[in-house]
Design a protein around this motif. Structure first.
Motif, PDB file in Angstrom:
ATOM      1  N   THR A  70       0.868  -1.189   0.000  1.00  0.00           N
ATOM      2  CA  THR A  70       0.000   0.000   0.000  1.00  0.00           C
ATOM      3  C   THR A  70       0.898   1.231   0.000  1.00  0.00           C
ATOM      4  OG1 THR A  70      -1.825  -1.108   1.115  1.00  0.00           O
ATOM      5  CG2 THR A  70      -1.696   1.275   1.398  1.00  0.00           C
ATOM      6  N   ILE A  71       1.900   1.224   0.873  1.00  0.00           N
ATOM      7  CA  ILE A  71       2.820   2.365   0.959  1.00  0.00           C
ATOM      8  C   ILE A  71       3.563   2.561  -0.368  1.00  0.00           C
ATOM      9  CG2 ILE A  71       4.986   3.093   2.097  1.00  0.00           C
ATOM     10  CD1 ILE A  71       3.813   1.959   4.726  1.00  0.00           C
ATOM     11  N   GLU A  72       4.014   1.449  -0.956  1.00  0.00           N
ATOM     12  CA  GLU A  72       4.747   1.564  -2.233  1.00  0.00           C
ATOM     13  C   GLU A  72       3.895   2.226  -3.317  1.00  0.00           C
ATOM     14  OE1 GLU A  72       7.678  -1.465  -3.467  1.00  0.00           O
ATOM     15  OE2 GLU A  72       6.300  -1.919  -5.108  1.00  0.00           O
ATOM     16  N   LYS A  73       2.647   1.778  -3.431  1.00  0.00           N
ATOM     17  CA  LYS A  73       1.787   2.338  -4.491  1.00  0.00           C
ATOM     18  C   LYS A  73       1.390   3.781  -4.175  1.00  0.00           C
ATOM     19  CE  LYS A  73       0.672   0.769  -7.861  1.00  0.00           C
ATOM     20  NZ  LYS A  73       1.288   1.009  -9.197  1.00  0.00           N
ATOM     21  N   LEU A  74       1.214   4.104  -2.893  1.00  0.00           N
ATOM     22  CA  LEU A  74       0.889   5.498  -2.542  1.00  0.00           C
ATOM     23  C   LEU A  74       1.998   6.424  -3.030  1.00  0.00           C
ATOM     24  CD1 LEU A  74      -0.640   5.102   1.039  1.00  0.00           C
ATOM     25  CD2 LEU A  74      -1.812   5.937  -1.018  1.00  0.00           C
ATOM     26  N   TYR A  75       3.249   6.029  -2.802  1.00  0.00           N
ATOM     27  CA  TYR A  75       4.359   6.856  -3.293  1.00  0.00           C
ATOM     28  C   TYR A  75       4.315   6.972  -4.813  1.00  0.00           C
ATOM     29  CZ  TYR A  75       6.905   7.496   1.104  1.00  0.00           C
ATOM     30  OH  TYR A  75       7.285   7.890   2.350  1.00  0.00           O
ATOM     31  N   GLN A  76       4.068   5.825  -5.488  1.00  0.00           N
ATOM     32  CA  GLN A  76       4.066   5.848  -6.965  1.00  0.00           C
ATOM     33  C   GLN A  76       3.002   6.799  -7.516  1.00  0.00           C
ATOM     34  OE1 GLN A  76       3.679   1.779  -8.311  1.00  0.00           O
ATOM     35  NE2 GLN A  76       5.675   1.175  -7.473  1.00  0.00           N
ATOM     36  N   LEU A  77       1.915   6.975  -6.749  1.00  0.00           N
ATOM     37  CA  LEU A  77       0.835   7.842  -7.238  1.00  0.00           C
ATOM     38  C   LEU A  77       0.890   9.234  -6.599  1.00  0.00           C
ATOM     39  CD1 LEU A  77      -2.066   5.227  -7.504  1.00  0.00           C
ATOM     40  CD2 LEU A  77      -0.533   6.052  -9.289  1.00  0.00           C
TER      41      LEU A  77
ATOM     42  N   ALA B 154       1.269  10.278  -3.383  1.00  0.00           N
ATOM     43  CA  ALA B 154       0.775  10.552  -2.032  1.00  0.00           C
ATOM     44  C   ALA B 154       1.926  10.396  -1.030  1.00  0.00           C
ATOM     45  CB  ALA B 154      -0.358   9.596  -1.697  1.00  0.00           C
ATOM     46  N   VAL B 155       1.683  10.792   0.228  1.00  0.00           N
ATOM     47  CA  VAL B 155       2.743  10.727   1.246  1.00  0.00           C
ATOM     48  C   VAL B 155       2.269   9.910   2.458  1.00  0.00           C
ATOM     49  CG1 VAL B 155       4.366  12.086   2.628  1.00  0.00           C
ATOM     50  CG2 VAL B 155       3.391  13.072   0.535  1.00  0.00           C
ATOM     51  N   PRO B 156       2.638   8.614   2.505  1.00  0.00           N
ATOM     52  CA  PRO B 156       2.276   7.793   3.670  1.00  0.00           C
ATOM     53  C   PRO B 156       3.171   8.139   4.857  1.00  0.00           C
ATOM     54  CG  PRO B 156       3.478   6.485   2.041  1.00  0.00           C
ATOM     55  CD  PRO B 156       3.349   7.846   1.457  1.00  0.00           C
ATOM     56  N   VAL B 157       2.573   8.519   5.993  1.00  0.00           N
ATOM     57  CA  VAL B 157       3.386   9.009   7.122  1.00  0.00           C
ATOM     58  C   VAL B 157       3.434   8.050   8.307  1.00  0.00           C
ATOM     59  CG1 VAL B 157       3.137  11.452   6.508  1.00  0.00           C
ATOM     60  CG2 VAL B 157       1.436  10.376   8.017  1.00  0.00           C
TER      61      VAL B 157
ATOM     62  N   GLU C  38       6.934  12.171   9.808  1.00  0.00           N
ATOM     63  CA  GLU C  38       6.283  13.369   9.253  1.00  0.00           C
ATOM     64  C   GLU C  38       6.547  13.573   7.756  1.00  0.00           C
ATOM     65  OE1 GLU C  38       5.034  16.611  11.232  1.00  0.00           O
ATOM     66  OE2 GLU C  38       4.286  16.705   9.165  1.00  0.00           O
ATOM     67  N   THR C  39       7.793  13.325   7.309  1.00  0.00           N
ATOM     68  CA  THR C  39       8.122  13.580   5.899  1.00  0.00           C
ATOM     69  C   THR C  39       7.834  12.375   5.004  1.00  0.00           C
ATOM     70  OG1 THR C  39      10.385  12.952   6.435  1.00  0.00           O
ATOM     71  CG2 THR C  39       9.893  15.322   6.375  1.00  0.00           C
ATOM     72  N   GLY C  40       7.395  11.283   5.592  1.00  0.00           N
ATOM     73  CA  GLY C  40       7.066  10.094   4.791  1.00  0.00           C
ATOM     74  C   GLY C  40       7.874   8.887   5.247  1.00  0.00           C
ATOM     75  N   ILE C  41       7.194   7.732   5.346  1.00  0.00           N
ATOM     76  CA  ILE C  41       7.850   6.479   5.750  1.00  0.00           C
ATOM     77  C   ILE C  41       8.927   6.109   4.729  1.00  0.00           C
ATOM     78  CG2 ILE C  41       7.427   3.966   5.925  1.00  0.00           C
ATOM     79  CD1 ILE C  41       6.392   5.477   8.367  1.00  0.00           C
ATOM     80  N   ASN C  42      10.100   5.723   5.211  1.00  0.00           N
ATOM     81  CA  ASN C  42      11.153   5.283   4.295  1.00  0.00           C
ATOM     82  C   ASN C  42      10.896   3.804   3.938  1.00  0.00           C
ATOM     83  OD1 ASN C  42      13.699   4.029   3.409  1.00  0.00           O
ATOM     84  ND2 ASN C  42      14.479   6.108   3.679  1.00  0.00           N
ATOM     85  N   LEU C  43      10.504   3.596   2.679  1.00  0.00           N
ATOM     86  CA  LEU C  43      10.063   2.263   2.252  1.00  0.00           C
ATOM     87  C   LEU C  43      11.204   1.243   2.276  1.00  0.00           C
ATOM     88  CD1 LEU C  43       7.686   0.589   1.182  1.00  0.00           C
ATOM     89  CD2 LEU C  43       8.250   1.378  -1.101  1.00  0.00           C
ATOM     90  N   ASP C  44      12.409   1.691   1.926  1.00  0.00           N
ATOM     91  CA  ASP C  44      13.553   0.755   1.927  1.00  0.00           C
ATOM     92  C   ASP C  44      13.817   0.256   3.349  1.00  0.00           C
ATOM     93  OD1 ASP C  44      13.880   1.017  -0.756  1.00  0.00           O
ATOM     94  OD2 ASP C  44      15.393   2.608  -0.620  1.00  0.00           O
TER      95      ASP C  44
END
Ligand code: NDP
Length: 439
Positions: free
Chosen positions: A233-240, A242-245, A257-263
């Protein structure tokens, strides 16, 4: 009639569906005449079995295994296996019941089933996981098959567990067939299956927003969970855009606050398989809220201001107080990656506030839909590209959204996708049951 008080989640799921069905039941005598509701709430078959296995210390452990083959009107039973200590007959039954309508909504030929065990994979060695999976299949193999019942993963069951279960099934039956989905890409898995539930849940949010002339771009999003569904969900939010926090696990919530680091998240959960509190070691500017500090009436993750929410952990993880906090903080949409994550009171809050609300059985159907695409590839001995499967997933999610929203409008409540999804799914299964006679 509630004949088993221990099955609270099952009754919760049935009540929600029956509430939504009132308008169609009142105007269609045929459903009563054919005892459709009475037949639909009773599984076609429930299997419960002992799962003995030997731990690394040489001690024998025993768990309880389940498979519920709920409804096969539309196709072979299809639904995941959950390995979690909270698993009991009521949990598997609620999941199996929801699965019937979800699978119908995908428009694909799959019936509803679910299974699992009260086994806790946390802290278990690879050898223990393998021995447990083999023992589980020593009973289950006789009940499943590529055209009868096709299990997949769920909480605690990913590609590793599917591998061990398939290996044992093959050894016992001698068959190399598509009896499981969510398989490794090396031996019959489908591209996009791993990502499908999370991606699908974001596509669903995208279609809900588009219908109101809005987009995901720039939206602050809350995501709960840190497993398969939450990560993609987080990966696709970034691709589109959006900013998952946020993300969370049973130990607590990370707010970045600036966004979850997916790696970092993938490294912690997919590779090292450790607790989320380690996230802040890599990102000291992020905040970790331990579960012990959550508000008494809910979950800290839902108290952070944002525009969209994606519950992706487990059932009843979003309370009425959480829903009120989300609405008060200006949330405009909720898309459920998990199964029944919002309590019934929380759902009422969303519907009353008329925000965009995508119930799990519609919003998270991308996983099972892609499982069916895996079955189709296995049966035809083909392998489709990532883009091909992703494109089919998008179309399926769009059709689910349109089907649920058009049905909601047909019954006079255009914003109510709970009503729309339940009636649309029900109608397909019920009519198929009538056409197939009294079985
Ligand atoms: P995973 O096991 O990969 O992840 C589950 C996540 O939820 C983990 O972060 C886990 O944290 C957390 N979690 C689970 N139980 C609890 C609990 N009782 N309290 C707090 N946190 C909890 O599972 P999935 O991502 O596959 O599944 C998540 C949800 O999505 C479930 O509701 C599942 O039924 C649903 N779903 C999954 C599909 C799929 O394709 N996988 C398809 C459709 C729906 P921790 O590890 O700390 O327990």
């Amino acid at each position: 009639q509630k004949t088993s008080p221990a099955q609270a989640e099952f009754y919760q799921a049935v009540e929600e569906v029956l509430d939504s069905l009132q308008p169609i039941l009142e105007t269609n005598e045929k459903y009563q005449k054919h005892a459709i509701i009475e037949r639909m709430v009773e599984p076609e078959r429930q299997i419960m079995f002992r799962v003995p296995w030997v731990d690394d210390q040489g001690n024998v452990q025993v768990n309880k295994g389940y498979r519920i083959e709920f409804n096969s009107a539309l196709g072979p039973y299809k639904g995941g296996l959950r390995f979690h200590p909270s698993v009991n007959a009521g949990i598997i039954k609620f999941l199996g019941f929801e699965q019937i309508f979800k699978n119908a909504l995908t428009g694909l030929p799959i019936g509803g089933g679910k299974g699992g065990a009260n086994f806790d994979p946390k802290g278990k060695s690879d050898g223990e996981i393998m021995r447990f999976c083999q023992s589980f299949i020593n009973e289950l193999y006789r009940h499943i098959g590529p055209t009868t019942d096709v299990p997949a993963g769920d909480i605690g069951v990913g590609a590793r567990e599917i591998g061990y279960m398939f290996g044992q099934y093959k050894r016992l039956t001698g068959n190399y067939d598509g009896v499981f989905t969510g398989k490794s890409l090396l031996w019959g898995g489908s591209l996009v299956r791993k990502e499908a539930t999370g991606y699908g849940c974001v596509y669903f949010a995208q279609y809900m927003l588009e219908a109101k002339g809005d987009t995901l771009a720039g939206k602050r999003c809350l995501v709960s969970g840190a497993g398969n569904v939450a990560i993609y969900t987080i990966e696709k939010l970034y691709q589109l855009g959006a900013v998952p926090v946020t993300c969370s696990d049973s130990s607590g919530t990370v707010y970045h606050e600036t966004g979850i680091n997916l790696d970092t998240l993938k490294e912690l959960k997919e590779v090292r398989k450790v607790r989320l509190n380690e996230y802040v070691a890599a990102h000291p500017e992020a905040k970790f809220i331990p579960a012990a500090d959550y508000p008494a009436d809910g979950n800290a993750v839902w108290r952070i201001p944002a525009q969209l929410a994606f519950p992706c952990a487990t059932q009843n993880e979003l309370s009425e107080a959480d829903a009120k906090a989300l609405v008060a903080n200006g949330v405009i949409g909720v898309s459920e990656g998990a199964n029944m994550p919002s309590t019934q009171d929380a759902v009422e809050v969303f519907l009353d506030a008329k925000i965009s609300y995508g119930p799990g059985k519609a919003a998270n159907a991308g996983g099972v839909a892609t499982s069916q695409l895996e079955m189709a590839q296995n049966a035809s001995m083909q392998r489709w590209s990532f883009e091909e499967v992703d494109e089919k997933l998008k179309v399926i999610m769009k059709n689910i959204f349109l089907n649920a929203s058009e049905t909601a409008a047909e019954f006079g409540e255009p914003h109510n996708l709970v009503l729309g999804a339940n009636i649309a799914g029900f109608r397909k299964v019920a009519d198929a049951m009538i056409e197939q006679g009294v079985v």
